[in-house]
Design a protein around this motif. Structure first.
Motif, PDB file in Angstrom:
ATOM      1  N   ALA A  83      11.454   8.994   7.247  1.00 51.73           N
ATOM      2  CA  ALA A  83      11.488  10.362   6.727  1.00 51.73           C
ATOM      3  C   ALA A  83      10.930  10.418   5.312  1.00 51.73           C
ATOM      4  N   ARG A  84      11.279   9.454   4.493  1.00 53.82           N
ATOM      5  CA  ARG A  84      10.824   9.411   3.105  1.00 53.82           C
ATOM      6  C   ARG A  84       9.300   9.348   3.017  1.00 53.82           C
ATOM      7  N   PHE A  85       8.707   8.404   3.779  1.00 54.38           N
ATOM      8  CA  PHE A  85       7.257   8.243   3.692  1.00 54.38           C
ATOM      9  C   PHE A  85       6.517   9.377   4.393  1.00 54.38           C
ATOM     10  N   ALA A  86       7.123   9.963   5.424  1.00 52.54           N
ATOM     11  CA  ALA A  86       6.495  11.110   6.082  1.00 52.54           C
ATOM     12  C   ALA A  86       6.392  12.288   5.119  1.00 52.54           C
ATOM     13  N   VAL A  87       7.465  12.553   4.376  1.00 52.39           N
ATOM     14  CA  VAL A  87       7.443  13.666   3.425  1.00 52.39           C
ATOM     15  C   VAL A  87       6.447  13.386   2.296  1.00 52.39           C
ATOM     16  N   ARG A  88       6.365  12.151   1.854  1.00 50.22           N
ATOM     17  CA  ARG A  88       5.398  11.821   0.802  1.00 50.22           C
ATOM     18  C   ARG A  88       3.973  11.994   1.304  1.00 50.22           C
ATOM     19  N   GLN A  89       3.722  11.586   2.538  1.00 50.00           N
ATOM     20  CA  GLN A  89       2.385  11.798   3.099  1.00 50.00           C
ATOM     21  C   GLN A  89       2.076  13.284   3.186  1.00 50.00           C
ATOM     22  N   ALA A  90       3.055  14.084   3.595  1.00 53.38           N
ATOM     23  CA  ALA A  90       2.849  15.526   3.679  1.00 53.38           C
ATOM     24  C   ALA A  90       2.550  16.115   2.314  1.00 53.38           C
ATOM     25  N   ALA A 147      -2.549   7.318   5.160  1.00 57.15           N
ATOM     26  CA  ALA A 147      -3.198   7.401   6.470  1.00 57.15           C
ATOM     27  C   ALA A 147      -3.489   6.034   7.056  1.00 57.15           C
ATOM     28  N   THR A 148      -3.713   5.041   6.196  1.00 52.88           N
ATOM     29  CA  THR A 148      -4.045   3.699   6.692  1.00 52.88           C
ATOM     30  C   THR A 148      -2.813   2.891   7.051  1.00 52.88           C
ATOM     31  N   GLU A 149      -1.637   3.355   6.612  1.00 52.63           N
ATOM     32  CA  GLU A 149      -0.402   2.611   6.877  1.00 52.63           C
ATOM     33  C   GLU A 149       0.370   3.288   8.005  1.00 52.63           C
ATOM     34  N   HIS A 150       0.566   2.598   9.096  1.00 54.86           N
ATOM     35  CA  HIS A 150       1.287   3.160  10.230  1.00 54.86           C
ATOM     36  C   HIS A 150       1.876   2.021  11.050  1.00 54.86           C
ATOM     37  N   GLY A 151       2.671   2.379  12.019  1.00 50.69           N
ATOM     38  CA  GLY A 151       3.259   1.363  12.904  1.00 50.69           C
ATOM     39  C   GLY A 151       4.146   0.404  12.148  1.00 50.69           C
ATOM     40  N   PRO A 152       3.932  -0.924  12.295  1.00 45.40           N
ATOM     41  CA  PRO A 152       4.809  -1.915  11.675  1.00 45.40           C
ATOM     42  C   PRO A 152       4.832  -1.843  10.157  1.00 45.40           C
ATOM     43  N   ALA A 153       3.809  -1.232   9.547  1.00 40.64           N
ATOM     44  CA  ALA A 153       3.771  -1.174   8.086  1.00 40.64           C
ATOM     45  C   ALA A 153       4.894  -0.313   7.531  1.00 40.64           C
ATOM     46  N   ILE A 154       5.376   0.658   8.297  1.00 41.00           N
ATOM     47  CA  ILE A 154       6.441   1.541   7.847  1.00 41.00           C
ATOM     48  C   ILE A 154       7.757   1.069   8.456  1.00 41.00           C
ATOM     49  N   HIS A 200       0.821  -1.206   0.000  1.00 39.72           N
ATOM     50  CA  HIS A 200       0.000   0.000   0.000  1.00 39.72           C
ATOM     51  C   HIS A 200       0.860   1.264   0.000  1.00 39.72           C
ATOM     52  N   LEU A 201       2.038   1.196   0.632  1.00 38.42           N
ATOM     53  CA  LEU A 201       2.929   2.352   0.606  1.00 38.42           C
ATOM     54  C   LEU A 201       3.470   2.588  -0.801  1.00 38.42           C
ATOM     55  N   LEU A 202       3.769   1.509  -1.519  1.00 43.39           N
ATOM     56  CA  LEU A 202       4.190   1.652  -2.916  1.00 43.39           C
ATOM     57  C   LEU A 202       3.061   2.238  -3.744  1.00 43.39           C
ATOM     58  N   GLU A 203       1.851   1.722  -3.545  1.00 45.54           N
ATOM     59  CA  GLU A 203       0.705   2.244  -4.294  1.00 45.54           C
ATOM     60  C   GLU A 203       0.474   3.715  -3.955  1.00 45.54           C
ATOM     61  N   ALA A 204       0.608   4.069  -2.686  1.00 42.44           N
ATOM     62  CA  ALA A 204       0.428   5.465  -2.288  1.00 42.44           C
ATOM     63  C   ALA A 204       1.458   6.358  -2.975  1.00 42.44           C
ATOM     64  N   SER A 205       2.697   5.902  -3.043  1.00 43.15           N
ATOM     65  CA  SER A 205       3.750   6.676  -3.709  1.00 43.15           C
ATOM     66  C   SER A 205       3.436   6.845  -5.193  1.00 43.15           C
TER      67      SER A 205
END
Length: 396
Positions: A325-332, A310-317, A289-294
């Motif tokens: 840092a990479r996924f936080a900036v992409r979410q932002a 928003a649905t991916e957190h905790g162990p998923a990251i 899902h993180l790849l799809e989000a990107s």
């Protein structure tokens, strides 16, 4: 260094070790590990310890045992309070000073050092590991030229692993030409070690390098070559599908991106066991899902991207600083795209100190994309200040 490593020696702002707890391993492995944690080249450490570079290389490669005087000099340079001297004495088992020791454990020892260096690289970026990677690689290639039998292949294969990661660190440092050079060395040395899969994985690395320099056509071609390489396995094909999905997304081809995402999931399903991959990071690093989000972010489908992040957190990251840092900036960036600039700036504000620490060119590229999107929105004075600070950091 990796904060999860309970045996890690702490360092002062000057880079000097202050803890007397040593990492696991024999004297040579511990020496290489502590030197890496301090970011010292062989030359720099030899200067600090007043020991010749040749002695350091022989100790780290396991070709020689340390004399009491050399062990004491290393102990003083690291500030380990006598632990290095004690380790040298306990590991000698009655051997005479400078006796040649068995070289077999050297390979296992350097594999541990490589894992240590990767942990440091993921958490602090390339600056603390590059000099150690290069010097250890030089030690291994020198040893490989004189090794015989099984040792010959094992040493060259290990040198290939060091070269592959050195190439990744060069890319993180913003030097794609150096990244390609080390990647090509990894292929050559992997072949000397009897492993052709590194040649297939190197095509994935070249796809990533091409993507970051903006040559999407080349990135897609390299990804396709990786899939068709005769040595490609499910892990490498999954990595290639990841690169293809992101490449198609950058081109705005949603259909081709979706097809590549499906191939990615299919190849992941083929992978059995939970052992670390032979080359590269774990292919499931994070979540599909993180790849799809990107990908949705690159397709400018900000609503879908924001929901997926928003649905991916905790162990998923992944837990390392670079990935977080990479996924936080992409979410932002996704949040900025749906006009939630306040939430986006809050995330970036909390992440900027980490980005400064790891000094990653690929993360800075993500930060530049956030700046580009945020500047299209109506921002408060405080948000403008943060955006400007992000822009300054993104440009290095």
């Amino acid at each position: 260094m990796d904060p999860a490593d309970g045996t890690a020696a702490t360092t002062t702002s000057a880079g000097r070790a202050t803890s007397t707890r040593l990492p696991p391993g024999d004297f040579g492995v511990v020496l290489a590990t502590l030197r890496a944690r301090n970011g010292w080249s062989v030359r720099e450490f030899a200067r600090r310890a007043n020991v010749s570079e040749g002695q350091i290389c022989n100790l780290e490669s396991g070709l020689r045992n340390p004399s009491p005087a050399v062990a004491a000099a290393c102990d003083a340079a690291f500030g380990t309070g006598g632990d290095m001297v004690e380790l040298a004495g306990s590991g000698r088992r009655g051997a005479r000073t400078d006796d040649i020791v068995e070289s077999g454990p050297v390979i296992v020892g350097y594999e541990r050092v490589l894992r240590e260096l990767k942990g440091i690289g993921r958490s602090t970026g390339p600056r603390f590991v590059t000099t150690s990677m290069k010097s250890i690689t030089r030690i291994l290639t020198d040893a490989g030229q004189h090794a015989v039998g099984d040792q010959h292949a094992e040493i060259w294969l290990l040198a290939s692993k060091f070269a592959e990661y050195t190439g990744w660190m060069a890319q993180e440092a913003g030097n794609p030409a150096e990244a390609l050079r080390w990647t090509n060395l990894a292929v050559r040395w992997g072949a000397l070690g009897g492993d052709e899969t590194v040649a297939a994985y190197a095509l994935v690395r070249k796809a990533y390098i091409a993507q970051h320099r903006g040559d999407i056509c080349a990135a897609l071609e390299f990804a396709d070559q990786a899939v068709r390489h005769p040595a490609a396995n499910p892990v490498i094909r999954a990595h290639a599908a990841r690169r293809a999905a992101q490449g198609h997304a950058c081109r705005g081809d949603a259909r081709a991106c979706r097809d590549a995402l499906e191939r990615f999931r299919s190849h992941i399903a083929e992978i059995t066991g939970d052992r670390p991959p032979h080359w590269g990071p774990r292919v499931g690093n994070g979540s599909p899902h993180l790849l799809e989000a990107s990908c949705m972010l690159s397709l400018r489908r900000f609503d879908l991207a924001a929901d997926l992040f928003a649905t991916e957190h905790g162990p998923a990251i992944p837990a390392d600083s670079n990935s977080r840092a990479r996924f936080a900036v992409r979410q932002a960036t996704a949040l900025a795209g749906v006009d939630c600039l306040d939430d986006a700036c809050h995330i970036v504000d909390a992440t900027l100190p980490v980005i400064k620490l790891i000094d990653s060119a690929t993360v800075r590229a993500d930060l530049a994309r956030f700046v580009e999107e945020a500047r299209l929105r109506r921002a408060s004075p405080g948000q403008l200040t943060l955006i400007d600070a992000s822009a300054a950091l993104a440009t290095g």
